[in-house]
Design a protein around this motif. Structure first.
Motif, PDB file in Angstrom:
ATOM      1  N   PRO A 120      -2.142 -10.637   9.843  1.00 44.17           N
ATOM      2  CA  PRO A 120      -0.758 -10.702   9.381  1.00 44.17           C
ATOM      3  C   PRO A 120      -0.305 -12.099   8.952  1.00 44.17           C
ATOM      4  O   PRO A 120       0.719 -12.240   8.290  1.00 44.17           O
ATOM      5  N   TYR A 121      -1.070 -13.117   9.304  1.00 42.83           N
ATOM      6  CA  TYR A 121      -0.703 -14.492   8.966  1.00 42.83           C
ATOM      7  C   TYR A 121      -1.310 -14.946   7.637  1.00 42.83           C
ATOM      8  O   TYR A 121      -1.038 -16.047   7.188  1.00 42.83           O
TER       9      TYR A 121
ATOM     10  N   LEU B 103       3.500  -4.158   6.188  1.00 42.71           N
ATOM     11  CA  LEU B 103       4.806  -3.542   6.443  1.00 42.71           C
ATOM     12  C   LEU B 103       5.183  -2.546   5.360  1.00 42.71           C
ATOM     13  O   LEU B 103       5.780  -1.515   5.659  1.00 42.71           O
ATOM     14  N   THR B 104       4.837  -2.826   4.102  1.00 41.41           N
ATOM     15  CA  THR B 104       5.229  -1.901   3.039  1.00 41.41           C
ATOM     16  C   THR B 104       4.044  -1.034   2.625  1.00 41.41           C
ATOM     17  O   THR B 104       2.881  -1.441   2.703  1.00 41.41           O
ATOM     18  N   THR B 105       4.369   0.156   2.178  1.00 38.93           N
ATOM     19  CA  THR B 105       3.348   1.094   1.723  1.00 38.93           C
ATOM     20  C   THR B 105       2.628   0.539   0.499  1.00 38.93           C
ATOM     21  O   THR B 105       1.404   0.624   0.386  1.00 38.93           O
TER      22      THR B 105
ATOM     23  N   SER C  12       5.638  -2.089  12.102  1.00 39.54           N
ATOM     24  CA  SER C  12       7.017  -1.666  11.929  1.00 39.54           C
ATOM     25  C   SER C  12       7.957  -2.718  12.462  1.00 39.54           C
ATOM     26  O   SER C  12       7.961  -3.041  13.637  1.00 39.54           O
ATOM     27  N   TYR C  13       8.717  -3.296  11.568  1.00 38.87           N
ATOM     28  CA  TYR C  13       9.802  -4.170  11.979  1.00 38.87           C
ATOM     29  C   TYR C  13      10.948  -3.244  12.380  1.00 38.87           C
ATOM     30  O   TYR C  13      11.457  -3.311  13.484  1.00 38.87           O
ATOM     31  N   TRP C  14      11.309  -2.335  11.498  1.00 35.86           N
ATOM     32  CA  TRP C  14      12.221  -1.248  11.847  1.00 35.86           C
ATOM     33  C   TRP C  14      11.373  -0.089  12.322  1.00 35.86           C
ATOM     34  O   TRP C  14      10.454   0.321  11.631  1.00 35.86           O
ATOM     35  N   LYS C  15      11.667   0.398  13.504  1.00 32.21           N
ATOM     36  CA  LYS C  15      10.915   1.507  14.080  1.00 32.21           C
ATOM     37  C   LYS C  15      10.864   2.669  13.088  1.00 32.21           C
ATOM     38  O   LYS C  15      11.897   3.143  12.621  1.00 32.21           O
ATOM     39  N   LEU C  16       9.644   3.138  12.809  1.00 37.82           N
ATOM     40  CA  LEU C  16       9.488   4.219  11.845  1.00 37.82           C
ATOM     41  C   LEU C  16       9.581   5.583  12.519  1.00 37.82           C
ATOM     42  O   LEU C  16       9.200   5.741  13.675  1.00 37.82           O
TER      43      LEU C  16
ATOM     44  N   THR D 220       1.469  -4.635  19.470  1.00 41.60           N
ATOM     45  CA  THR D 220       1.499  -5.453  18.252  1.00 41.60           C
ATOM     46  C   THR D 220       2.152  -4.728  17.077  1.00 41.60           C
ATOM     47  O   THR D 220       2.777  -5.360  16.244  1.00 41.60           O
TER      48      THR D 220
ATOM     49  N   HIS E  20       3.431   7.433   4.942  1.00 41.90           N
ATOM     50  CA  HIS E  20       2.771   6.153   4.702  1.00 41.90           C
ATOM     51  C   HIS E  20       1.242   6.334   4.659  1.00 41.90           C
ATOM     52  O   HIS E  20       0.584   5.925   3.697  1.00 41.90           O
TER      53      HIS E  20
ATOM     54  N   GLU F 128       8.069   9.203   8.403  1.00 39.87           N
ATOM     55  CA  GLU F 128       7.785   8.003   7.610  1.00 39.87           C
ATOM     56  C   GLU F 128       6.331   7.552   7.791  1.00 39.87           C
ATOM     57  O   GLU F 128       5.679   7.133   6.833  1.00 39.87           O
TER      58      GLU F 128
ATOM     59  N   ILE G 101      -2.796   0.197  10.996  1.00 45.24           N
ATOM     60  CA  ILE G 101      -1.791   0.363  12.040  1.00 45.24           C
ATOM     61  C   ILE G 101      -0.445   0.441  11.332  1.00 45.24           C
ATOM     62  O   ILE G 101      -0.222  -0.266  10.359  1.00 45.24           O
TER      63      ILE G 101
END
Lengths: 299, 299, 299, 299
Positions: free
Chosen positions: D53-54, D84-86, D110-114, D142, D122, D118, D107
């Motif tokens: 992710p970094y 994070l995005t599809t 999700s920043y906003w719980k999906l 994570t 995805h 959704e 994985i």
């Protein structure tokens, strides 16, 4: 006498009541006899399954004596004697020893969270008043305190505290116990759904109410482990897991009594406020028991 | 008689013991008298602060009677009568009523997690046996069960269940209670560090052991709220928060007894396994009490 | 320039997308204009509400510039510039400063849990590259790390870290912050259901997406607090709590967009995988909004 | 091609950086070669261990290509492509397939719980754009979302979602997966301290960063399980558990890099804000590694 008189499957009987909410000793003895005959390796009255905290002193003493009479030395016995106060714990531990118990089990019940020093002092006081071994029991969900491996190590320095029963439901705790306390320490698993994982991790025994309903499967799991047959152990475990999960989710006394009724042994009544499972739950349990029976006959 | 006989600061006395771990009634009466004289709005013996679950029946009855004698009708009294079994809860509730208690407080103690139906039946049975009001007490940390607002609503349909004490420590629960149960329902806050937030949210009273040590500040907070002076309430609250947090973190009976010793009132002894705070903790408490005193005189 | 340029109600706009999942700048500007006109006290683009972590660099820059153009100095602006890596956080912070932001908000996003030293170094590096104030944002639920009051104290020693936004949802944390950090430190509440409790506890401002739907009620709460009218604050708070709870429970971007559609402002579309609320949820939101409207007119 | 191309020990390489925080491809290839030579059963770049992710897009692509070049078909490869995005997930999944990956791991970040819908949408979208198999990865710690067995069952209905990696650290979840999903579903364990319990429960493989440091012990555990030797598996597991716990407690990238430095392979540098373990932690790791070496030679 051995300082660790248990291994294998240690069975927890329930405490049956009659319609007036008095304990039903004849039914209790019948249930204990079934467990002994089925081949379990130890009998543990007055556990959570036996609703010990709900009983008055007279009831606890009657159950202890009935156990000794019925088991009659055929198996080792482990009597629950926990109490919020040290004075009452000493009282019941001495009663159990005098009645002939092989060992006592003590969980540090805590309404007010106890410090490590308070817990050590509590066990030390009780241990100094009896000569039989003590199994220290860790179960934060019911006891209200989670004893760390460091604290358990301190308890094991008390001469007759020789066994540990772990019911956090966290397998990593058992790994840690074994690493910190050493391979020779006898730890017992008290979490039913962890039975396979705990035996794999080296647990010496399994403290469980399940043999009231499915003793053959419980004992078969232990036998497979003893013979080092991992794939058989796994198969036998998956055959019984639905029941293990059900009795934990619905509460052991309620589930076991409902199961004994279904098996036509008779589970007896409850002491208020605890009530029976409802009809849908009983039907679910009946489904699990009969599915399990079919599966077992096929394997 | 009013169905909601409480508001403001409801003080919880401790239960002091002598060197033989017997209850010390003269010291208890002295402590109760201090609370009444200090101006609190109610007295609640046999709460968690009063280590009720550690007492035997005789001790509970002696404390109940001593409270009635000492308060002598000057303030409403709220007696804790909770017990694991319904039968014992009825017994103690009837004793309290007969002794002259204004109301009783009942938490659904649960070793085995109770279902909603079991809890309703439990309260219903007790309520049917007494005529004084009942405060239903929700405290998952000590009672082992978290009663939902929906369940509390069901309990409030029982005629003499008229008050709710909430100790989850979650202010959003109080908002929800008020929304679901309606503005007219009397809810009381049992979480000390939430005192300001709970009064802001509309709590009718604060159930607390803190008046054993700092009654003036506790009462001043309530007065500021009653007069709608938010900034004064905030100031008074921050003056006492360190103490409120300390007594919760270290355990109410231990902390209050240590504080009463520091204030030279005398806290009395403990019943094993509960022991005194250690020296460092007592020094910390002494520091908080003296810092608070200085701050108060300056303001 | 003031080091704490915010107080009161700081409004968080959403980020609307078109049918091709590209950002819709004209709609965004319209939504920002509504917020400014409604009387909020600050505008905070690229927050969680603005789905900042889902945007690429170009989208973040376009939203930042559109905010500056539309607000045009009428209110202070607070731009979210958080990123997993320090290098990207510096980049976006510098962009925001150059574009004219009043301050930036930074949460220590962490896929791998960061140590306190890593977090301090991260803020220190970003702070050294810009001259505008930084609001440090603590939200374990979205950021993955819970910054202790001790850590926040270290961050406040960095000259341009001057504000703290707390979103743990635990009012006791705010009490602690104020006690540890001192009364002069500006802390802001980021938990909508805590709005009343946080203002009671002394929060300087409320960071919230709610003004997209109910700006009058949000501002009325702050006004009542400012005027020290606790009972009015309480009444206004209970008028809006159902909406505050709904938008938190269902997710801010989804809820606010659905609400803006219901209010016929237009919420715009989503970026996958995030999708719209379903029909039942939208109906529930419509019910809450219309109930609230009726209640407000009556009061 | 097999739909489940993995079993046994799937090794996760780290991503090393140089002094300017750029990825160090030669060192990465050297580390991958060590893993292949050591005899692991699969290579999984761009996992959490590889700080995926970094990384920016260019870095991810370079690591993917370097893996394919170095492994050169000797082992199956599993490339992490979560985003994070599809849209970005599709992009990276297609890149991995084109580069020659055997399968991809996803994985639902999700920043906003999906919602469940959704998440299904995805995976469905990504799956429709590639032909290689997908391993669905559940790790609430994570990823921020805990996918229920019911949801996983829905995902497995998507043709090329054929494998599940479970990292909740709860062995009971694995039992449940096997019961709900059936014995034929391939589930992999991603929790290092659960390695023994998960294999006992029937996990097909172990996704782990540990082979960077102790490949022989990791492989020996799998071999003992394969041969149904429970007591040997237990012994080998207890030999490595201290290391498994250390790398999880301290963070995989930090721990593995420090270990590779200690082993004189070279771990490379970090990308800010992530920093190295401190000296005391490195000394602790050195102690664990050398104790383990001694123990192994004795056994």
């Amino acid at each position: 006498m051995s300082t660790v008189p248990f291994k294998g499957v240690i069975a927890y009987p329930i405490t049956p009541f009659d319609n007036n909410e008095h304990i039903d000793i004849p039914l209790f003895k019948k249930q204990v006899e079934r467990l002994v005959t089925a081949g379990v390796h130890g009998i543990a009255p007055l556990g959570s399954t036996g609703v010990m905290p709900y009983l008055n002193d007279g009831e606890k003493e009657a159950i202890t004596e009935a156990t000794m009479q019925q088991v009659a030395g055929r198996l080792p016995t482990l009597v629950g004697v926990s109490n919020l106060t040290t004075e009452r714990t000493v009282y019941h531990a001495r009663f159990a020893e005098k009645a002939g118990a092989t060992a006592v089990m003590i969980i540090p019940m805590s309404y007010w969270k106890l410090t490590d020093d308070e817990i050590v002092k509590h066990y030390d006081k009780v241990a100094s008043k009896i000569s039989i071994p003590i199994m220290a029991y860790n179960n934060p969900a019911t006891g209200g305190v989670d004893m760390s491996p460091t604290l358990l190590k301190r308890l094991l320095e008390i001469p007759n505290v020789t066994m540990i029963k772990e019911s956090t439901g966290d397998i990593q705790r058992m790994h840690y116990l074994r690493k910190v306390l050493g391979e020779e320490v006898a730890f017992f698993n008290g979490s039913n759904p962890l039975a396979l994982a705990a035996f794999s991790a080296g647990a010496r025994g399994w403290c469980t109410a399940a043999p009231n309903l499915i003793p053959e499967l419980n004992i078969a799991l232990y036998d497979a482990i003893e013979k080092n047959h991992l794939d058989r152990a796994r198969r036998v475990f998956y055959q019984q897991i639905e029941l293990l999960k059900f009795i934990v989710a619905k509460g052991l006394p309620r589930s076991i009594k409902a199961g004994l009724d279904l098996l036509e042994v008779g589970g007896g009544g409850f002491k208020s406020p605890i009530q029976s499972l409802d009809e849908m739950e009983i039907a679910e349990l009946a489904g699990i028991l009969s599915a399990m029976e079919n599966e077992v006959y096929q394997s």
